[in-house]
Design an enzyme around this catalytic site. Structure first.
Site, short mmCIF file in Angstrom:
data_model
loop_
_atom_site.label_atom_id
_atom_site.label_comp_id
_atom_site.label_asym_id
_atom_site.label_seq_id
_atom_site.Cartn_x
_atom_site.Cartn_y
_atom_site.Cartn_z
N TYR A 1 0.82 -1.22 0.00
CA TYR A 1 0.00 0.00 0.00
C TYR A 1 0.85 1.27 0.00
CZ TYR A 1 -3.17 3.71 1.37
OH TYR A 1 -3.84 4.92 1.43
N LYS B 1 1.24 4.04 -3.09
CA LYS B 1 0.90 5.46 -2.94
C LYS B 1 2.11 6.33 -3.28
CE LYS B 1 -2.65 6.88 -1.82
NZ LYS B 1 -3.87 7.13 -2.63
#
Ligand SMILES: NC(=O)C1=CN([C@@H]2O[C@H](COP(=O)(O)OP(=O)(O)OC[C@H]3O[C@@H](n4cnc5c(N)ncnc54)[C@H](O)[C@@H]3O)[C@@H](O)[C@H]2O)C=CC1
Ligand SMILES: C[C@H](CCCC(C)(C)O)[C@H]1CC[C@H]2[C@@H]3[C@H](O)CC4=CC(=O)CC[C@]4(C)[C@H]3CC[C@]12C
Length: 440
Positions: free
Chosen positions: A230, A234
Site C-alpha cells: 500500500y 501510494k
C-alpha cells in the site's frame, strides 16, 4: 428510474454512465516554488521502478463530443466548470462530492466515477448542478479517458486502501499506480489541465525502521523506506502525479498537478471506527489498550480533508506556478494523541471504555500475535480470507509516532480548516452512535 446509457468510442464499451440528469456525458468547452516536499521520494523495497508496467492509453477520444478549449480563460471566470471525482463513492470521495456541491460556486457539472456507485447519488440529482454518475474502473484506461474528456478539473481519490492483506500486492499496484497513470494520460490526451491527487502520509512513513516523525512538515527530512504494497503504491503514484506537472496537454497548455497527503482520516463513514465500536459493544463496552499512550498518531477530520481538496482544485489555476508539483499534508485542529486514545474521543461518549493506562500485553507478545496472524493468513489463504486488524504492518504503524505540524496549505492556497475540532468530534460521535445502533 435512473437513466442509463453507455458511451461508445472506437466501437468499444466505455464506462457505464448511470443517472445522467440531462442524459449526456460530454460538455466540453472550456493556467514553482522551491519547496521540495518531505521525502516521499522514498524507496519501495522489492517493487518495480516507475517506468516498468507502463501501458499505452488505449482510448481514442474522438467521438466524445466537441474538443475543449483547454484552460480557464480570465474572460470566462463566470463559466461553469466540469469536475470529475474518481472514487467519489468512497469514504473521502463522498465528502469531496458533497463539499463541491455545497462550496464550489463555479461547479456546472459533477462527474462521480467509481467502481461501485452509492445509492445516495440519486438524492443529489435534484439540485441545480448536473450530477453524472459513472460506473467505471480506473485500471481501464478507456473508461477513465471517457470520464475525463471534457472535464476541467480532476480530483483523483480512487484507490485501494488495504493494509490488512485482503487484496494481492499486484491488485493494489494495478489500482493505485496504473489507475493513477491512466488518469494522468487521460488528462494529457483530453486537454484537462488541473489534477489534484489524494496521496497519503504513508508515502513518507512510518518507515520500516519505526523512526518517529514528530510534528514534521513537508520539508522534514525522513528516511522513507517502504515494504508494504500500500505505501509503496501510494509513493509511486504520487511521484507519477508530481512528475506529470508541466506536461503539455492536448491544446498545448501545461498540466498542473498537486498531491494532498492526509494522515489517518476520521469522521462520518469511517469503517474502522465503526468496527472498533461494534467490537467494543461485543466485549461488553470494553476495549483494551494495546499501544502506549505516548505514541502520537496523526489524524484529520474527513470534512477538512474534503475542503482542502476543493480549495486546492479551485486555486490550482490561479496559483499554478506556486502549487504545481507540490505536496501538502492534510491537517486541522485535531489533537495529537495515540491511535486508541484518539478513537476514545468518540467511542467514550458512545459508552465504551479503554481499559489500562498502559498496554495490557507486553509488546513482544503483540509482535508475536501479529506474526501469527500473518502466518495464519498465508496458511488459510487457499481456503478462506483471514484478514484481522492486527498484523506486523498495522502494529508498526499504530506503534510509531507520526504527526504533522505545518501551515503550507494555508500559505499556498489559503486553507483554513472548515470544521473546528469540537464540530468534527460532535459530528463523528453522532455518526458512530447512529452506525452502532443500526447494527443492533
Ligand atoms: N482512509 C484514510 O485514513 C486515508 C486514505 N487516503 C487515501 O484517500 C483515498 C480515499 O480513501 P478512502 O476514502 O479511505 O477509501 P475508500 O475505500 O472508502 O474509497 C476508495 C474509493 O475508490 C473506489 N475504487 C477502488 N478501486 C477502484 C477502481 N479500480 N476503479 C474505480 N474506483 C475504485 C472504491 O470503490 C471506493 O469508493 C485513497 O486514495 C487513499 O489512499 C490517504 C490517507 C489516509
Ligand atoms: C488498524 C490499525 C489499528 C489497529 C492496531 C491494533 C490492532 C494494535 O489495535 C490502524 C492504526 C493506524 C492506521 C493507519 C494510519 O491511520 C495511516 C493510514 C493511511 C492511509 O493512507 C490508509 C489507512 C492507514 C494505513 C490506516 C489504516 C489502519 C491503521 C493501520
Amino acid at each position: 428510474m435512473p437513466v442509463e446509457h453507455r458511451v461508445a468510442a472506437r466501437g468499444r464499451l466505455r464506462a457505464r454512465v448511470v443517472g445522467v440528469v440531462a442524459g449526456r456525458v460530454s460538455v466540453p468547452g472550456m493556467g514553482q516554488e522551491g519547496e521540495g516536499g518531505a521525502s516521499g521520494r522514498g524507496r519501495c523495497v522489492g517493487w518495480p521502478a516507475l517506468d516498468e508496467r507502463r501501458g499505452p492509453l488505449q482510448a481514442s477520444l474522438g467521438t466524445l463530443g466537441q474538443r475543449l478549449q483547454p484552460g480557464m480563460a480570465d474572460s470566462a471566470q463566470a463559466q461553469k466548470l466540469v469536475y470529475l471525482v474518481t472514487g467519489g463513492c468512497g469514504f473521502l470521495g463522498e465528502h469531496v462530492v458533497r463539499m463541491l456541491l455545497q462550496r464550489e460556486p463555479r461547479l456546472g457539472e459533477l462527474r462521480v466515477f467509481d467502481r461501485h456507485l452509492g445509492p445516495w447519488l440519486e438524492e443529489l440529482k435534484t439540485g441545480p448542478v448536473r450530477v453524472t454518475a459513472i460506473q467505471g474502473d480506473v485500471t481501464e484506461a478507456h473508461e477513465v479517458a471517457a470520464a475525463v474528456a471534457g472535464a476541467h478539473v480532476v480530483i483523483h481519490t480512487a484507490g485501494l486502501v488495504d493494509v490488512f492483506g485482503r487484496a494481492s500486492p499486484e491488485t493494489i499496484h494495478e489500482v493505485n499506480v496504473q489507475g493513477t497513470r491512466n488518469v494522468i494520460e487521460a488528462c494529457v490526451q483530453t486537454g484537462t489541465r488541473f489534477l489534484v491527487y489524494t496521496s497519503s502520509m504513508e508515502v513518507v512513513g512510518p518507515n520500516t525502521k519505526g523512526h518517529p516523525f514528530y510534528r514534521g512538515n513537508e520539508d522534514t527530512l525522513y528516511e522513507a523506506v517502504h515494504r508494504h504494497p500500500y505505501p509503496c503504491s501510494k509513493a509511486l503514484a504520487e511521484r507519477l502525479v508530481l512528475e506529470a506537472n508541466g506536461r503539455e496537454v492536448h491544446g498545448g497548455l501545461p498540466l498542473v498537478t498537486c498531491a494532498l497527503r492526509p494522515t489517518g482520516i476520521y469522521g462520518e463513514g469511517h469503517q474502522i471506527m465503526r468496527d472498533f465500536y461494534r467490537q467494543g459493544l461485543r466485549l461488553g463496552g470494553w476495549l483494551f489498550r494495546a499501544i502506549p499512550a505516548s505514541v502520537e498518531h496523526g489524524r484529520v477530520y474527513v470534512g477538512n480533508v474534503a475542503w482542502m481538496h476543493v480549495l486546492a482544485a479551485r486555486e490550482l489555476e490561479r496559483r499554478a506556478a506556486l502549487m504545481g508539483g507540490q505536496v501538502y499534508f492534510c491537517y486541522d485542529g485535531s489533537p495529537y494523541k495515540s491511535y486508541e486514545d484518539f478513537n476514545m474521543e468518540f467511542l467514550g461518549p458512545c459508552g465504551l471504555q479503554l481499559v489500562g493506562a498502559r498496554p495490557l500485553l507486553p509488546y513482544w507478545l503483540l509482535v508475536f500475535l501479529a506474526a501469527l496472524n500473518a502466518l495464519l493468513q498465508w496458511l488459510l489463504r487457499p481456503l478462506v480470507l483471514y484478514a484481522p486488524l492486527l498484523n506486523p504492518y498495522t502494529l508498526a504503524v499504530a506503534n510509531t509516532t507520526f504527526t504533522v505540524s505545518t501551515d503550507k496549505a494555508q500559505r499556498h492556497f489559503g486553507y483554513e480548516p472548515l470544521f473546528s475540532w469540537e464540530d468534527s468530534r460532535t459530528r463523528t460521535i453522532l455518526w458512530v452512535q447512529a452506525a452502532g445502533s443500526s447494527a443492533q
